[in-house]
Design a protein around this motif. Sequence first.
Motif: not given
Length: 377
Positions: A301-310, A316-322, A327-329, A332-334
């Motif tokens: 999962f990638l988040l482009d920090v300067p291009r994303v508002a809020n 938080d939303q990305m981490a929650h989905i990750a 869990s489903t797959l 483990i987060l690394v």
Amino acid sequence: MSDLQISLVIIGAVIIVGVVIFNRIQLARYHRKVQNVFRHEHDDVLLNDERKPVFGSGRIEPQFGDEAPSIPDAAVGSANTPVDRQIADDQPAKEPGVQRKTAGIDSMINYIADIRASSPIPHEKLIDLLQQKFDYGKPVRWFGLQEGQSWEEISLDTLSPRNTYIQLKGCLQLADRSGPVTEINLSRFRDMAEDFSAQVQAEVECPDISEAHARAIDLDKFCADVDVIMGINIISKDGGAFVGTKIRALAEASGFRLESDGVFKYRDSETNEVMFSLGNFESAPFLPANMRTLTTHGITFLLDVPRVANGERVFDQMAHIARLFSSTLNGILVDDNRVPLSENGVKRSRQRLADIQSNMAVRNIAAGSETALNLFD
């Protein structure tokens, strides 16, 4: 063919149809179950901490180690840089750090040649101008002003013989992700604007080249300090592989769409801008043609920090989905070195993102704004 053979063929066909129907029912139930899981919001205590901006030194790279890099003080130095923006009159004032709607003429990130004519500039000359190959190493945009109207961006697609422009602004972007504009290209752009003005008998005002180049270098340094892409990787706990069909089902149930570049994109429903993405941890892209047979040992999962508002909310939303994917797959987060990513590591990454976007707001370049999207295109 005997009656027995015909009976066996019919029985076999019925069994095959029954298996197909059963599989479709099971798949539909699975999709509904996954969609219901992703529809609910869950508070994460570890992620809902108070933001405490910290500024230090050193360029930030995407990582999940224990040390949280910081932002250089030099980047704050231009907080009071004047900005030539035309603000829409019907836009209400917003909170600090949220950029208001603009006409796109931004002297903070552009070298602007201001061309003023005493009579409408001939349509044929405008066509000649816009048909030029603007090879100055950075984006070029043109804006026109008609008498009694507001500034508007012009191009060959929008230009009409009915347009009677008496003033033009040519904007050469000072920097982008590939670096600052060169002094030579600034000079070439100025010369082009002066030649055009002479052809249409207009006056032209161009900023000093040396000063503009110094601004370009300063802007590029700032951009380098905040140009960070944060990632969360998921690998299998037991060293097994994730199946492409399951990845796609989870992704589409949670709002992602697979796009032509081989990456799932989660886009904002109003602006259509990418909020974060989901790609293969390995080199093979996710393509519709190979998702049925693809297997991989990890996803990212990638988040482009300067291009994303809020950014904090989106992170938080990305981490929650990750976590739901993990869990489903049975993953483990690394981090990028395949070291397990703790909740404290996620929390530090969120704080780092908050610091970066706070620093951008101080510079009057709000994350996710039109200015930021142009700079970090």
